[in-house]
Design a protein around this motif. Structure first.
Motif, PDB file in Angstrom:
ATOM      1  N   ILE A 114       0.761  -1.282  -0.062  1.00 32.00           N
ATOM      2  CA  ILE A 114       0.012   0.035   0.036  1.00 32.00           C
ATOM      3  C   ILE A 114       1.026   1.113   0.080  1.00 32.00           C
ATOM      4  N   ARG A 115       1.979   1.237   0.760  1.00 33.57           N
ATOM      5  CA  ARG A 115       2.900   2.387   0.888  1.00 33.57           C
ATOM      6  C   ARG A 115       3.482   2.952  -0.455  1.00 33.57           C
ATOM      7  N   PRO A 116       4.042   1.849  -1.201  1.00 28.89           N
ATOM      8  CA  PRO A 116       4.764   2.469  -2.265  1.00 28.89           C
ATOM      9  C   PRO A 116       3.610   2.773  -3.259  1.00 28.89           C
ATOM     10  N   ILE A 117       2.656   2.034  -3.322  1.00 30.39           N
ATOM     11  CA  ILE A 117       1.265   2.311  -4.327  1.00 30.39           C
ATOM     12  C   ILE A 117       0.869   3.737  -4.170  1.00 30.39           C
ATOM     13  N   LEU A 118       0.859   4.132  -2.894  1.00 30.47           N
ATOM     14  CA  LEU A 118       0.395   5.406  -2.512  1.00 30.47           C
ATOM     15  C   LEU A 118       1.143   6.421  -3.273  1.00 30.47           C
ATOM     16  N   LEU A 119       2.443   6.242  -2.964  1.00 34.81           N
ATOM     17  CA  LEU A 119       3.507   7.323  -3.344  1.00 34.81           C
ATOM     18  C   LEU A 119       3.420   7.301  -5.011  1.00 34.81           C
ATOM     19  N   ALA A 151      12.178   5.671  -4.723  1.00 32.22           N
ATOM     20  CA  ALA A 151      11.632   6.175  -3.516  1.00 32.22           C
ATOM     21  C   ALA A 151      10.394   5.132  -2.902  1.00 32.22           C
ATOM     22  N   ALA A 152       9.750   4.729  -3.931  1.00 33.97           N
ATOM     23  CA  ALA A 152       8.533   3.763  -3.514  1.00 33.97           C
ATOM     24  C   ALA A 152       9.010   2.397  -3.042  1.00 33.97           C
ATOM     25  N   LEU A 153      10.174   1.905  -3.675  1.00 34.66           N
ATOM     26  CA  LEU A 153      10.591   0.651  -3.272  1.00 34.66           C
ATOM     27  C   LEU A 153      11.585   0.978  -1.730  1.00 34.66           C
ATOM     28  N   SER A 156      -0.070   7.124  15.472  1.00 34.40           N
ATOM     29  CA  SER A 156       0.110   8.055  14.450  1.00 34.40           C
ATOM     30  C   SER A 156       1.418   7.994  14.003  1.00 34.40           C
ATOM     31  N   LYS A 157       2.442   7.583  14.986  1.00 35.86           N
ATOM     32  CA  LYS A 157       3.963   7.648  14.917  1.00 35.86           C
ATOM     33  C   LYS A 157       4.162   6.008  14.409  1.00 35.86           C
ATOM     34  N   LYS A 158       3.875   5.124  14.760  1.00 39.54           N
ATOM     35  CA  LYS A 158       4.219   3.928  14.426  1.00 39.54           C
ATOM     36  C   LYS A 158       3.690   3.392  12.942  1.00 39.54           C
ATOM     37  N   THR A 159       2.310   3.703  12.726  1.00 40.12           N
ATOM     38  CA  THR A 159       1.542   3.227  11.407  1.00 40.12           C
ATOM     39  C   THR A 159       1.323   4.319  10.579  1.00 40.12           C
ATOM     40  N   GLY A 160       0.821   5.608  11.197  1.00 36.11           N
ATOM     41  CA  GLY A 160       0.315   6.537  10.436  1.00 36.11           C
ATOM     42  C   GLY A 160       1.436   7.353   9.593  1.00 36.11           C
ATOM     43  N   ARG A 161       2.629   7.596  10.335  1.00 32.23           N
ATOM     44  CA  ARG A 161       3.669   8.585   9.760  1.00 32.23           C
ATOM     45  C   ARG A 161       4.474   7.788   8.308  1.00 32.23           C
ATOM     46  N   LEU A 162       4.418   6.617   8.421  1.00 32.02           N
ATOM     47  CA  LEU A 162       4.725   6.019   7.247  1.00 32.02           C
ATOM     48  C   LEU A 162       3.891   6.051   6.108  1.00 32.02           C
ATOM     49  N   ILE A 163       2.836   6.033   6.324  1.00 33.72           N
ATOM     50  CA  ILE A 163       1.551   6.154   5.149  1.00 33.72           C
ATOM     51  C   ILE A 163       1.656   7.738   4.723  1.00 33.72           C
ATOM     52  N   GLY A 164       1.582   8.616   5.795  1.00 31.22           N
ATOM     53  CA  GLY A 164       1.568   9.953   5.698  1.00 31.22           C
ATOM     54  C   GLY A 164       3.104  10.303   4.613  1.00 31.22           C
ATOM     55  N   MET A 165       4.216   9.785   5.030  1.00 32.67           N
ATOM     56  CA  MET A 165       5.534   9.798   4.274  1.00 32.67           C
ATOM     57  C   MET A 165       5.225   9.319   2.725  1.00 32.67           C
ATOM     58  N   ALA A 166       4.526   8.409   2.661  1.00 26.81           N
ATOM     59  CA  ALA A 166       4.316   7.732   1.495  1.00 26.81           C
ATOM     60  C   ALA A 166       3.687   8.959   0.504  1.00 26.81           C
ATOM     61  N   CYS A 167       2.418   9.743   1.036  1.00 29.78           N
ATOM     62  CA  CYS A 167       1.737  10.499   0.267  1.00 29.78           C
ATOM     63  C   CYS A 167       2.662  11.947   0.149  1.00 29.78           C
ATOM     64  N   GLY A 172      -2.502  10.886   4.879  1.00 27.59           N
ATOM     65  CA  GLY A 172      -1.894   9.563   5.156  1.00 27.59           C
ATOM     66  C   GLY A 172      -1.767   9.108   6.447  1.00 27.59           C
ATOM     67  N   ILE A 173      -1.507   9.965   7.289  1.00 30.66           N
ATOM     68  CA  ILE A 173      -1.728   9.748   8.611  1.00 30.66           C
ATOM     69  C   ILE A 173      -3.036   9.475   9.343  1.00 30.66           C
ATOM     70  N   LYS A 174      -4.074   9.826   8.825  1.00 33.97           N
ATOM     71  CA  LYS A 174      -5.537   9.598   9.085  1.00 33.97           C
ATOM     72  C   LYS A 174      -5.612   8.054   8.953  1.00 33.97           C
ATOM     73  N   ILE A 175      -5.419   7.947   7.605  1.00 33.76           N
ATOM     74  CA  ILE A 175      -5.917   6.396   7.120  1.00 33.76           C
ATOM     75  C   ILE A 175      -5.024   5.570   7.635  1.00 33.76           C
ATOM     76  N   GLY A 176      -3.680   5.903   8.044  1.00 33.49           N
ATOM     77  CA  GLY A 176      -2.770   4.879   8.612  1.00 33.49           C
ATOM     78  C   GLY A 176      -3.554   4.692  10.087  1.00 33.49           C
ATOM     79  N   GLN A 177      -3.940   5.873  10.697  1.00 34.65           N
ATOM     80  CA  GLN A 177      -4.747   5.596  12.097  1.00 34.65           C
ATOM     81  C   GLN A 177      -5.865   4.567  12.060  1.00 34.65           C
ATOM     82  N   ALA A 178      -6.539   4.920  10.968  1.00 35.61           N
ATOM     83  CA  ALA A 178      -7.818   4.223  10.827  1.00 35.61           C
ATOM     84  C   ALA A 178      -7.584   2.733  10.365  1.00 35.61           C
ATOM     85  N   PHE A 179      -6.685   2.604   9.610  1.00 38.11           N
ATOM     86  CA  PHE A 179      -6.209   1.062   8.977  1.00 38.11           C
ATOM     87  C   PHE A 179      -5.538   0.311  10.452  1.00 38.11           C
TER      88      PHE A 179
END
Lengths: 321, 321
Positions: free
Chosen positions: B45-50, B67-69, B169-180, B201-208
């Motif tokens: 999901i993360r590289p796809i978002l990027l 960067a995606a990889l 937010s830090k453990k899961t959200g940030r990496l998805i936020g970073m991707a975006c 990204g952070i919000k969907i990471g938290q929801a996820f």
């Protein structure tokens, strides 16, 4: 300024900068052990080399200081993780992170230090920032390779001295080679100078490591800050040991290693066995040979820089523990 | 192409690129576990978002693929080290690195993956390479912070839901936020777009993550690929658990946690207790709220990109295990 004064001067800057890094307090489970690791006073040889090369070739100290700090933080991270893998209780006379806290904390704070190293590197001001990033990461990966080889040698009876030289080139030499190379990259040196300084660094790194191996055997326990048996007990291979083993039959090798592992020789007996095998003299010769080779690679440098780098080389060489 | 087709298309590219990375064979003690970790098929999901953000805003795929990889390799490194810390035996149905090999190998190959991530990042072609490097490393450090908090919560009885939201937010959200964010940086977007996509990204990471917490309780064991007891036994705090605890007296809390830790409830009993406390409904409401908030942050995007990002959000939401 003499080279000793210059080393002292740079060391003071680096010690101060490391303590003043904007490392947060929270969460303490991550940052307390990071601060603890950075506060222990190492020799700071790697960042000093980077600064001497970079400034010597015309870079501005403020621009390249982040890269110098990045190298020291990177070195610190490798120590924290290596100490877990080697199950070492102390480092520079104080408790290792995994002993003072626990293994999870040491894994995580090592990861944090690793990241902090990259983060600092990104603050380096140089038009070669991409090349510097590539050298930094290629080097880090090779350091991991060196550690993997070192671990695999622990359970291998027949390790050749060539394999050993490759291992320490990666595990110890590369980081010192990187220090010289990145210093030269920040100053925009020619490829010829960059490559020669890189090899200079690797060679003195190898010499430095083999000197450590030798001191481990010839020095007293108090000076080393750890017991002789700890490395032998884990099956670690060092140059003097490999040379001593190379003159033995397969049966004798296995017996000798097993005696070392079980700590059945006292220090004097071990020293006697190494001396009788000719290993001590042979090891001293190898250190001399590596330092001579390193010296030759400095011929591409202007006289003033060459003199300083030779001064550092001698400074490391004089180290007695 | 529908969004499902696009996700499938990108996933195929990423799976292939990861398998074809020029990872050497030697030393096998380092590279075998690295290849093993990269070959397990995650959702990517993360590289796809990027890629969707970067390409959507005009960057060239070949320029930003590294960067995606890098993001996926970074994610893989965190899983390898987290699995040691959480003492998990399996990941996506196969043995974790530290179980298949040993802890030292898992520490070292995680370190290698971490470095490989940064190495890949350096190959990204963008005029914003320094900003991308800074975001990447700041994010990496925050992920370590999240993990430190997660570990510290294991031995804390009273963790507030606010503290929990910060941790994920830090453990899961940030990496998805970073991707975006990195996707937007590669395409040279405005700060307004970069910041809004970051929060999306952070919000969907938290929801996820909270959805994962919920499935851990409501789903069957086979679907989750790990036993219900493993997280509770370690004392892990999740949103549904914290909500259930928030309605209990101090004595009851301690007793409930201790019962969970000792695995004294069966799955049905646990599910009943969570349902009765209102926690299941409350958790579902929170997921919905976070996804709505995420949605609002997409208003800054052109219609076509907004549609694709909503499509990904729904794709994640539909996931049943």
């Amino acid at each position: 300024m003499t080279i000793e004064q210059k080393i002292k001067h740079y060391k003071k800057i680096i010690d101060q900068e490391l303590v003043n890094l904007p490392v947060p307090d929270y969460p303490s489970g991550l940052y307390e052990p990071i601060k603890y690791s950075l506060a222990t006073t190492g020799k700071r040889i790697r960042p000093i080399l980077l600064l001497i090369v970079g400034e010597g070739f015309g870079a501005t100290q403020a621009d390249i200081l982040p890269a110098a700090l990045a190298l020291e933080v990177l070195h610190t991270y490798t120590l924290v993780h290596d100490d877990i893998m080697d199950n070492d209780d102390t480092r520079r006379g104080i408790a290792t992170v995994h002993k003072k806290w626990n293994v999870n904390t040491a894994i995580l704070s090592g990861d944090g230090l690793n990241t902090l190293a990259f983060r600092l590197l990104m603050d380096t001001k140089s038009k070669n920032i991409r090349e510097i990033g590539i050298e930094f990461t290629n080097g880090m990966l090779e350091i991991c390779e060196g550690q993997a080889l070192d671990l695999s040698f622990e359970t291998t009876i027949n390790v050749s001295t060539e394999q050993y030289m490759e291992m320490i080139s990666k595990k110890t030499g590369r980081l010192i080679g990187m220090a010289c190379k990145i210093g030269a990259l920040t100053a925009g040196c020619s490829n010829k100078i960059i490559e020669n300084l890189f090899i200079f660094g690797i060679k003195i790194g190898q010499a430095f490591q083999i000197q450590d191996d030798l001191l481990e055997i010839t020095s007293s326990e108090e000076k080393m800050g750890k017991s002789l048996s700890s490395d032998f007990a884990s099956g670690k291979k060092t140059y003097p040991l490999l040379y001593t083993l190379s003159n033995m039959s397969e049966d004798k090798k296995i017996k000798f290693l097993s005696f070392l592992k079980k700590n059945m020789y006292n220090r004097k007996e071990v020293q006697k066995k190494f001396r009788e095998s000719g290993s001590i003299d042979k090891t001293k010769d190898l250190i001399k040979k590596l330092l001579n080779e390193a010296h030759e690679h400095l011929d591409v440098c202007p006289g003033a820089i060459k003199k300083e780098l030779l001064g550092i080389m001698k400074f490391i060489q004089k180290r007695q523990f």
